[in-house]
Design an enzyme around this catalytic site. Structure first.
Site, mmCIF file in Angstrom:
data_model
loop_
_atom_site.group_PDB
_atom_site.id
_atom_site.type_symbol
_atom_site.label_atom_id
_atom_site.label_comp_id
_atom_site.label_asym_id
_atom_site.label_seq_id
_atom_site.Cartn_x
_atom_site.Cartn_y
_atom_site.Cartn_z
ATOM 1 N N SER A 138 -10.646 -1.348 5.904
ATOM 2 C CA SER A 138 -9.837 -0.984 4.740
ATOM 3 C C SER A 138 -9.144 -2.148 4.055
ATOM 4 O O SER A 138 -8.701 -2.011 2.916
ATOM 5 C CB SER A 138 -8.788 0.065 5.141
ATOM 6 O OG SER A 138 -9.409 1.292 5.429
ATOM 7 N N SER A 184 -9.464 1.381 2.134
ATOM 8 C CA SER A 184 -8.451 2.127 1.407
ATOM 9 C C SER A 184 -7.364 1.246 0.784
ATOM 10 O O SER A 184 -6.501 1.745 0.071
ATOM 11 C CB SER A 184 -7.795 3.129 2.364
ATOM 12 O OG SER A 184 -7.223 2.470 3.490
ATOM 13 N N LYS A 237 0.828 -1.205 0.000
ATOM 14 C CA LYS A 237 0.000 0.000 0.000
ATOM 15 C C LYS A 237 0.868 1.264 0.000
ATOM 16 O O LYS A 237 1.914 1.296 0.659
ATOM 17 C CB LYS A 237 -0.890 -0.048 1.243
ATOM 18 C CG LYS A 237 -2.059 0.891 1.282
ATOM 19 C CD LYS A 237 -2.937 0.531 2.485
ATOM 20 C CE LYS A 237 -4.150 1.433 2.575
ATOM 21 N NZ LYS A 237 -5.043 1.019 3.692
#
Length: 476
Positions: A181, A157, A81
């Protein structure tokens, strides 16, 4: 054989490299070819680390040729990420301001995966600063596309990781989760994702400076893996669990607990809080429940989870209070319209006073105790990840109604993050051309029970990915 390498489970990829059936370089090149083919359509991989990945693979091949025993994830490519540090690579958070924020060292989970032979192949897209909403759209890299239907969000996310794993661009993804997320993009993209217990995986989120964040950020945020197969998720879990001097929160709890006596009891709650659930989501939870019954679990419908609405209120007040002092500066980093999601939350939930905050911290502990007591009776809970099918991109930032709808949809993820217990999202099938899924929640530090149950479900229902991107409804 090389054309099929990226389709293999991570466990099979590593075994093939260790046994010299394939080279690590061949495995990495197979994934790089897949990225070249697919990423232009889905925009999940942001910073491609092609040459670094090839060199790491070549080093593994040299070590194997010299007779060295390679680690359990030898040669397996994984994405990271954009908010998690990879040594020598910018940790951009998807914002122009941090385009050149080069990481001095790997974050603890990246270092752990790398130490057992896994290879970072690229950073993956996120909502700007992780704060711009649930949809994966960043100021620096643009929108990530759900490979099943471009008119639906891939979630966030950790949406870039979910899409990369779902489409075969990486065997594993490394995201993080403070309220869904990892789990939400896993469901929306048809893969599995694990949010571990608070304190299970070591991490260091001090990317922007030497200071540690406040208590909400310290306790709520957990790193977690995404994978196409539960066996791959289990292997990543075993590697990531443990302690690290950079993270005094991580505790030395064994990765596997004592077997439970008799049939494991599973509580089922398809509509947490009674706020409504879409028929396809209810059906997905029922499908997972039937699979567990078939596997010998003691599956029981129960009225509700502990103190859901109170947990959502406490979560909102604590996070807004912690975040409010920095908001005037942070909102300037989010790009055009990127501040709408948080701004609406702050309008709805005012920061607490010091006295109120102290009381909230006590209530937080009380809620965690209630969840511990519930899970003492029912070691596992089965429920939804998100109470609707994948929604349209940016719904949560469009208006108040959209934001409230998304907040309600993720409510079980939010509450379990506050409770600090593990949650595992996994697919259950398809409905109307989109993946469906459910969430298995367990006692603190009993991720092994969640993984066992998830494996039982996967054994009966199969997997959905890797998949090729669908283009019929793709956004422009």
């Amino acid at each position: 054989m090389q054309d099929a390498l990226w389709k293999m489970p991570a466990t099979a990829q590593a075994e093939a490299v260790r046994s010299a059936d394939i080279s690590a370089v061949e495995l990495v090149d197979s994934h790089l070819d897949r990225i070249a083919e697919v990423n232009p359509r889905v925009n999940a991989v942001t910073q491609l680390l092609a040459e670094r990945a090839r060199e790491a693979a070549a080093q593994l091949d040299r070590r194997r040729a010299a007779g060295e025993t390679l680690g359990p994830l030898a040669g397996v490519p994984f994405t990271v990420k954009e908010s998690t540090a990879v040594e020598g690579v910018p940790t951009t958070f998807g914002t122009e301001r941090f385009r050149d924020l080069v990481a001095a060292e790997d974050a603890p989970p990246v270092a752990r995966l790398r130490a057992v032979g896994a290879i970072p192949i690229g950073h993956s897209n996120i909502p700007t600063l992780i704060l711009a909403g649930m949809h994966t759209r960043s100021e620096l890299f643009g929108d990530t596309v759900n490979p099943w239907d471009g008119s639906r969000t891939p979630g966030g996310s950790s949406g870039g990781d979910a899409v990369a794993v779902a489409t075969g661009m990486a065997a594993l993804g490394l995201g993080n989760d403070s309220g869904g997320s990892v789990r939400i993009p896993a469901q929306f993209c048809g893969v599995a994702g694990l949010k571990p217990s608070t304190g299970r995986f070591p991490a260091d989120h001090r990317v922007l400076g030497p200071d540690d964040p406040g208590p909400a950020s310290q306790i709520l945020v957990t790193d977690g893996p995404l994978a196409r197969h539960v066996g791959d998720l289990r292997l990543a879990y075993e590697v990531l669990a443990g302690t690290d001097p950079r993270d005094p929160r991580a505790v030395p709890v064994p990765a596997y607990g004592e077997p439970l006596p008799g049939r494991v009891k599973v509580a089922v709650v398809a509509d947490p809080g009674g706020h409504g659930v879409h028929p396809t989501v209810r059906a997905a939870v029922a499908t997972a429940a039937d699979a567990l019954r078939d596997a010998g679990y003691d599956v029981r419908e129960v009225q509700d989870v502990p103190r859901l609405d109170e947990a959502l209120e406490v979560y909102g007040r604590i996070t807004v209070t912690e975040f409010a002092p920095a908001w005037p500066v942070v909102r300037t980093l989010l790009g055009a319209g990127g501040d709408r999601y948080i701004a609406m939350a702050m309008e709805r939930t005012p920061p607490a006073s010091a006295d109120e905050f102290m009381k909230l911290m006590g209530t937080w502990m009380s809620i965690r105790r209630s969840w511990a007591e519930f899970l003492d009776e029912y070691p596992l809970l089965l429920g939804p990840v998100f109470t609707e099918p994948p929604v349209e991109p940016g719904l949560e930032s469009r208006d108040r109604a959209g934001r409230d709808r998304v907040a309600s949809g993720m409510r079980l993820c939010t509450a379990t993050s506050l409770a600090g217990v593990p949650g595992l999202a996994l697919p259950t099938g398809m409905a109307d051309g989109l993946p469906t899924g459910a969430q298995i929640i367990g006692r603190a530090f009993r991720e092994d029970l969640c993984l066992d149950a998830a494996q039982a479900i996967e054994d009966r229902l199969g997997t959905l990915t890797p998949t090729d991107p669908h283009t019929a409804h793709q956004t422009e």
